[in-house]
Scaffold this motif. Structure first.
Motif, PDB file in Angstrom:
ATOM      1  N   MET A  71      33.815  46.043  -2.008  1.00  0.00           N
ATOM      2  CA  MET A  71      32.882  45.992  -4.126  1.00  0.00           C
ATOM      3  C   MET A  71      34.932  46.490  -4.489  1.00  0.00           C
ATOM      4  O   MET A  71      34.957  46.828  -5.660  1.00  0.00           O
ATOM      5  CB  MET A  71      32.154  46.980  -4.097  1.00  0.00           C
ATOM      6  CG  MET A  71      30.896  46.880  -3.506  1.00  0.00           C
ATOM      7  SD  MET A  71      29.775  46.328  -5.551  1.00  0.00           S
ATOM      8  CE  MET A  71      28.243  45.753  -4.561  1.00  0.00           C
ATOM      9  N   GLU A  89      29.739  39.967 -17.259  1.00  0.00           N
ATOM     10  CA  GLU A  89      30.374  39.161 -15.935  1.00  0.00           C
ATOM     11  C   GLU A  89      31.311  39.544 -15.260  1.00  0.00           C
ATOM     12  O   GLU A  89      31.682  39.373 -14.237  1.00  0.00           O
ATOM     13  CB  GLU A  89      29.921  37.793 -15.875  1.00  0.00           C
ATOM     14  CG  GLU A  89      30.567  37.149 -16.972  1.00  0.00           C
ATOM     15  CD  GLU A  89      30.093  36.692 -17.820  1.00  0.00           C
ATOM     16  OE1 GLU A  89      29.431  37.863 -18.727  1.00  0.00           O
ATOM     17  OE2 GLU A  89      29.469  35.834 -18.593  1.00  0.00           O
ATOM     18  N   PHE A 125      23.063  32.811 -15.936  1.00  0.00           N
ATOM     19  CA  PHE A 125      23.169  32.632 -14.537  1.00  0.00           C
ATOM     20  C   PHE A 125      23.386  33.406 -14.099  1.00  0.00           C
ATOM     21  O   PHE A 125      23.120  34.295 -13.154  1.00  0.00           O
ATOM     22  CB  PHE A 125      23.738  31.387 -14.449  1.00  0.00           C
ATOM     23  CG  PHE A 125      23.581  30.733 -12.306  1.00  0.00           C
ATOM     24  CD1 PHE A 125      22.376  30.622 -12.317  1.00  0.00           C
ATOM     25  CD2 PHE A 125      24.347  31.306 -12.070  1.00  0.00           C
ATOM     26  CE1 PHE A 125      22.303  30.380 -10.950  1.00  0.00           C
ATOM     27  CE2 PHE A 125      24.666  30.233 -10.684  1.00  0.00           C
ATOM     28  CZ  PHE A 125      23.120  29.865  -9.833  1.00  0.00           C
ATOM     29  N   LEU A 126      24.333  33.554 -14.256  1.00  0.00           N
ATOM     30  CA  LEU A 126      24.846  34.867 -13.154  1.00  0.00           C
ATOM     31  C   LEU A 126      24.672  35.977 -13.194  1.00  0.00           C
ATOM     32  O   LEU A 126      24.478  36.676 -11.794  1.00  0.00           O
ATOM     33  CB  LEU A 126      27.532  34.670 -13.456  1.00  0.00           C
ATOM     34  CG  LEU A 126      27.292  35.614 -12.872  1.00  0.00           C
ATOM     35  CD1 LEU A 126      27.995  35.157 -11.158  1.00  0.00           C
ATOM     36  CD2 LEU A 126      28.672  36.136 -12.778  1.00  0.00           C
ATOM     37  N   ALA A 174      37.224  43.603  -4.954  1.00  0.00           N
ATOM     38  CA  ALA A 174      36.098  43.023  -6.415  1.00  0.00           C
ATOM     39  C   ALA A 174      36.997  43.186  -7.647  1.00  0.00           C
ATOM     40  O   ALA A 174      37.166  42.435  -8.436  1.00  0.00           O
ATOM     41  CB  ALA A 174      34.721  42.998  -6.070  1.00  0.00           C
ATOM     42  N   PHE A 219      31.898  30.070 -13.653  1.00  0.00           N
ATOM     43  CA  PHE A 219      31.615  30.189 -13.039  1.00  0.00           C
ATOM     44  C   PHE A 219      30.178  29.542 -11.904  1.00  0.00           C
ATOM     45  O   PHE A 219      30.138  28.741 -10.672  1.00  0.00           O
ATOM     46  CB  PHE A 219      30.810  31.922 -12.517  1.00  0.00           C
ATOM     47  CG  PHE A 219      29.600  32.577 -11.356  1.00  0.00           C
ATOM     48  CD1 PHE A 219      30.374  32.809 -10.648  1.00  0.00           C
ATOM     49  CD2 PHE A 219      28.177  32.239 -11.083  1.00  0.00           C
ATOM     50  CE1 PHE A 219      29.668  32.987  -8.980  1.00  0.00           C
ATOM     51  CE2 PHE A 219      27.243  32.186 -10.288  1.00  0.00           C
ATOM     52  CZ  PHE A 219      27.880  33.138  -9.198  1.00  0.00           C
ATOM     53  N   ILE A 247      35.527  36.953  -7.282  1.00  0.00           N
ATOM     54  CA  ILE A 247      34.864  38.832  -7.306  1.00  0.00           C
ATOM     55  C   ILE A 247      33.711  38.748  -6.689  1.00  0.00           C
ATOM     56  O   ILE A 247      33.099  39.035  -5.556  1.00  0.00           O
ATOM     57  CB  ILE A 247      34.989  38.882  -8.308  1.00  0.00           C
ATOM     58  CG1 ILE A 247      36.422  38.653  -8.910  1.00  0.00           C
ATOM     59  CG2 ILE A 247      33.967  40.012  -8.326  1.00  0.00           C
ATOM     60  CD1 ILE A 247      37.217  39.156 -10.787  1.00  0.00           C
ATOM     61  N   TYR A 248      32.300  36.938  -6.876  1.00  0.00           N
ATOM     62  CA  TYR A 248      31.512  37.674  -7.311  1.00  0.00           C
ATOM     63  C   TYR A 248      31.424  37.683  -5.402  1.00  0.00           C
ATOM     64  O   TYR A 248      30.927  37.979  -4.692  1.00  0.00           O
ATOM     65  CB  TYR A 248      30.200  36.448  -7.959  1.00  0.00           C
ATOM     66  CG  TYR A 248      28.979  35.530  -7.002  1.00  0.00           C
ATOM     67  CD1 TYR A 248      28.036  36.599  -7.213  1.00  0.00           C
ATOM     68  CD2 TYR A 248      28.992  34.951  -5.848  1.00  0.00           C
ATOM     69  CE1 TYR A 248      26.747  36.536  -6.826  1.00  0.00           C
ATOM     70  CE2 TYR A 248      27.926  34.376  -5.142  1.00  0.00           C
ATOM     71  CZ  TYR A 248      26.383  35.793  -5.688  1.00  0.00           C
ATOM     72  OH  TYR A 248      25.547  35.050  -5.160  1.00  0.00           O
ATOM     73  N   VAL A 306      35.953  33.952 -10.924  1.00  0.00           N
ATOM     74  CA  VAL A 306      34.771  34.975 -11.356  1.00  0.00           C
ATOM     75  C   VAL A 306      33.859  34.660  -9.471  1.00  0.00           C
ATOM     76  O   VAL A 306      33.562  35.329  -9.783  1.00  0.00           O
ATOM     77  CB  VAL A 306      34.240  35.131 -12.339  1.00  0.00           C
ATOM     78  CG1 VAL A 306      32.621  35.118 -12.231  1.00  0.00           C
ATOM     79  CG2 VAL A 306      34.863  35.267 -13.349  1.00  0.00           C
ATOM     80  N   ILE A 353      23.090  37.925  -9.974  1.00  0.00           N
ATOM     81  CA  ILE A 353      23.234  39.826  -9.089  1.00  0.00           C
ATOM     82  C   ILE A 353      22.338  40.701  -8.564  1.00  0.00           C
ATOM     83  O   ILE A 353      21.784  41.241  -8.691  1.00  0.00           O
ATOM     84  CB  ILE A 353      24.540  39.789 -10.209  1.00  0.00           C
ATOM     85  CG1 ILE A 353      26.119  38.939  -9.819  1.00  0.00           C
ATOM     86  CG2 ILE A 353      25.051  41.474  -9.642  1.00  0.00           C
ATOM     87  CD1 ILE A 353      26.366  39.399 -11.173  1.00  0.00           C
ATOM     88  N   ALA A 366      32.319  40.552  -3.135  1.00  0.00           N
ATOM     89  CA  ALA A 366      31.608  42.102  -3.717  1.00  0.00           C
ATOM     90  C   ALA A 366      30.132  41.306  -3.246  1.00  0.00           C
ATOM     91  O   ALA A 366      29.782  42.428  -2.847  1.00  0.00           O
ATOM     92  CB  ALA A 366      30.846  41.677  -5.844  1.00  0.00           C
ATOM     93  N   PHE A 367      29.541  40.352  -3.097  1.00  0.00           N
ATOM     94  CA  PHE A 367      28.034  40.372  -3.029  1.00  0.00           C
ATOM     95  C   PHE A 367      28.016  39.304  -1.738  1.00  0.00           C
ATOM     96  O   PHE A 367      26.797  40.128  -0.943  1.00  0.00           O
ATOM     97  CB  PHE A 367      26.795  40.120  -4.462  1.00  0.00           C
ATOM     98  CG  PHE A 367      26.789  40.854  -5.229  1.00  0.00           C
ATOM     99  CD1 PHE A 367      26.387  41.965  -5.460  1.00  0.00           C
ATOM    100  CD2 PHE A 367      28.752  40.209  -6.392  1.00  0.00           C
ATOM    101  CE1 PHE A 367      26.904  42.027  -6.800  1.00  0.00           C
ATOM    102  CE2 PHE A 367      28.232  41.278  -7.327  1.00  0.00           C
ATOM    103  CZ  PHE A 367      27.808  42.124  -7.489  1.00  0.00           C
ATOM    104  N   MET A 415      30.986  43.239 -13.568  1.00  0.00           N
ATOM    105  CA  MET A 415      29.834  42.961 -12.734  1.00  0.00           C
ATOM    106  C   MET A 415      29.673  44.273 -11.428  1.00  0.00           C
ATOM    107  O   MET A 415      28.697  45.185 -11.202  1.00  0.00           O
ATOM    108  CB  MET A 415      29.835  41.890 -12.192  1.00  0.00           C
ATOM    109  CG  MET A 415      30.075  41.101 -11.299  1.00  0.00           C
ATOM    110  SD  MET A 415      30.155  39.551 -11.519  1.00  0.00           S
ATOM    111  CE  MET A 415      32.054  39.097 -10.082  1.00  0.00           C
ATOM    112  N   ILE A 416      30.425  44.366 -11.114  1.00  0.00           N
ATOM    113  CA  ILE A 416      30.638  45.546  -9.747  1.00  0.00           C
ATOM    114  C   ILE A 416      30.062  47.031 -10.206  1.00  0.00           C
ATOM    115  O   ILE A 416      28.833  47.293  -9.476  1.00  0.00           O
ATOM    116  CB  ILE A 416      31.697  45.390  -8.993  1.00  0.00           C
ATOM    117  CG1 ILE A 416      32.455  43.884  -8.643  1.00  0.00           C
ATOM    118  CG2 ILE A 416      32.014  46.379  -8.160  1.00  0.00           C
ATOM    119  CD1 ILE A 416      33.536  43.638  -8.445  1.00  0.00           C
TER     120      ILE A 416
END
Lengths: 275, 305
Positions: free
Chosen positions: B274, A120, A209-210, B277, B240, B264-265, B261, A214, B268-269, A123-124
């Motif tokens: 990107m 995580e 979950f995470l 992040a 998170f 970052i999420y 986190v 994603i 990025a999303f 994750m990117i």
């Protein structure tokens, strides 16, 4: 003297009971709320036992949300990850603990270094990789990348290393193949370690979950944690339904825990001792 | 006789060596491939992406250290670093202290020990998402059980989950509740491995129970304590789920609770930054590494193996 010791014990029990009540209270409140009407959840003072038991809350939740699919998906993911980790981590751990081949230590250090960067955190690039190989929104992305872990390899290696070396040598003398030594001798002797890792991975997978948040977006691949999160997003004022959904999401693991308590607790304790 | 034995053994040994190498690689291959492809290489490639501007669709363009420079000017991000630190400090210290307290109680010779242990461990199997929903309800300002109880005793009933400053406290309590059992079980295993003779010796020296705790229990428990602290630390830095559920994405609440986190999420999303992040991921990685290294350095001073 004897009397004094008894009082000490009662004090300990009282402390422990208060602690246990605090631990249990949120569960109790979750279950009780899930069986109330929405109006009753907002009564002051609150009712400690539902006035009329709304078992229909559970049916409502099930109807409004496809928890069946979510259950099935989560079960698939949990079983696949757990079996995958047990197999692949034990294979790698066996090779590292008992066999000699060039690059063994470098590979081992690389593999346990993964402990330092859980997926995580990065994750990117992983998301980008999955996107490139068209794995987003598939069962592959939910299972394959988590079928090995630095933790599992490290833990099982500790177990394999604690077995006497003579066992390995003797089996080789008798002409036993490496795979058979691994599968028929070392694996059966490491069952506590395997149970320990299996429980650890299963709990983490069920509750993950995470990662699914994603990597997946379609309804068909929804796991329980995602289902409950989006359910809460939609019904964040209907606490009765919210709690019914929460109970549904935790029920399988809680039942498993109640039946296999000893294995859960001893398994987790082992991860601490061996790790 | 001896020579014959050696002659027979030699070719077999060569074969043996070769097959050992081949089998070694075969056995290690699946796990190594998974970890390399899905964990190690992506993590390494982060270092490159962190130097680029990249929306995830078009090719990343190199911008040098700009992301890192922007990061320190980004108030929202710096706030998330502060929040993560507060959360980690609160959650780790509280969960370890409470776990030590109950582990010591449970290590006494009392009845129903296994029962208590089972109860305390139960929250650990609950998913954090459900912990979040449950705590949001139990700590609800108006109808939550906690405020009802506090109100009953005439105590103040704060807005645990709608006040951005208090929500952090509620999140820490939720996390402590969740991981108490894990810490407890590991510490209890550590306590049980302390030989009784140490306590008997302390008794002969006339130590009281407080002295026994400081001079016998704590030093001998230190390896388990160290393990629990490291694990809690790493997990708390990655928090998170609770943020996601308990804030519901509300920006006012996020200000006081958004963790790294989560940030970052979001970058990025939600916003497709990107590259930016990725730079934040790398900072997080170094923060965790440094915190772990500090612990490993400090352990020399207080952990006794």
């Amino acid at each position: 003297m004897k009397k004094k010791i008894q009082w000490n014990k009662i004090a300990v029990h009282i402390t422990l009971i208060i602690g246990a009540l605090i631990v249990i209270l949120p569960f109790y409140w979750m279950v009780v709320t899930s069986l109330k009407t929405n109006a009753e959840t907002m009564m002051i003072p609150p009712t400690l036992i539902p006035e009329n038991w709304q078992f229909s809350n559970y049916i409502d939740v099930m109807k409004q949300f496809d928890f069946g699919t979510a259950y099935l998906n989560t079960a698939i993911v949990t079983v696949a990850r757990t079996l995958g980790q047990l197999l692949f981590c034990s294979m790698a751990a066996f090779a590292i603990a008992t066999m000699r081949f060039p690059g063994r230590n470098v590979i081992f250090i690389m593999m346990i270094s993964v402990l330092m960067f859980p997926p995580e955190m990065f994750m990117i690039p992983v998301y980008n990789l999955m996107n490139t190989i068209n794995w987003l929104d598939t069962y592959y992305v939910l299972t394959v990348p988590i079928m090995a872990s630095g933790f599992g390899i490290f833990l099982l290696r500790q177990f394999f290393m604690s077995l006497p070396r003579d066992l390995f040598e003797a089996a080789r003398m008798d002409g036993c193949s490496y795979f058979r030594i691994y599968w028929s001798i070392y694996m059966p002797l490491t069952i506590p370690g395997l149970v320990s890792l299996g429980i650890f991975v299963a709990v983490a997978s069920w509750n993950d979950f995470l990662w699914p948040l994603i990597m997946t977006s379609s309804q068909d691949l929804q796991v329980v944690s995602i289902a409950i999160a989006s359910f809460v997003g939609e019904h964040n004022t209907n606490y009765a339904l919210m709690m019914a959904g929460s109970v549904i999401s935790i029920l399988p693991l809680v039942l498993l825990y109640l039946f296999l308590q000893r294995y859960f607790i001893e398994g987790i304790a082992l991860t601490g001792v061996k790790g | 006789m001896k020579a014959g034995y050696n002659n027979q053994k030699k070719p077999l040994k060569l074969n043996d060596k070769k097959s050992e190498i081949i089998w070694g690689y075969i056995l290690i291959a699946p796990a190594f491939a998974i970890l390399l492809i899905f964990h190690i290489l992506p993590a390494l490639s982060s270092f490159w992406f962190a130097l680029t501007e990249w929306n995830g669709m078009t090719a990343p363009s190199f911008i040098g250290l700009e992301n890192y420079i922007n990061m320190f000017k980004d108030e929202q991000f710096m706030q998330s670093v502060v929040n993560t630190t507060i959360f980690t400090a609160g959650s780790v210290s509280l969960s370890v202290i409470v776990a030590v307290f109950f582990a010591v109680q449970l290590n006494k010779k009392i009845r129903a020990r296994a029962f208590y242990r089972s109860v305390y461990f139960l929250p650990f199997v609950i998913m954090l998402v459900a912990v979040g929903t449950t705590f949001s309800w139990v700590f609800n300002s108006q109808f939550g059980l906690v405020n009802q109880i506090l109100g009953f005793f005439g105590l103040p009933t704060p807005s645990w989950i709608t006040n951005p400053e208090l929500l952090m406290t509620t999140m820490i309590l939720a996390d402590v509740w969740h991981k108490l059992g894990y810490n407890l079980v590991i510490l209890l295993a550590g306590l049980q491995s302390i030989p009784r003779t140490f306590y008997e010796a302390a008794d002969i020296d006339g130590a009281n129970s407080f002295q026994k705790f400081w001079t016998v229990t704590l030093p001998l428990l230190s390896p388990s304590l160290f393990f629990v602290i490291i694990i809690s630390l790493i997990n708390s830095f990655k928090m998170f789920d609770l943020v996601f559920i308990m804030t519901g994405g509300n920006p006012i609440l996020l200000e006081g609770t958004s963790t790294m986190v989560y940030n970052i999420y979001e970058q990025a999303f939600t916003y497709s930054y990107m590259g930016y992040a990725s730079a934040q991921s790398i900072l997080l990685f170094f923060i965790i590494m440094i915190a772990t290294l500090i612990q490993f350095y400090l352990q020399k001073k207080w952990v006794h193996y």
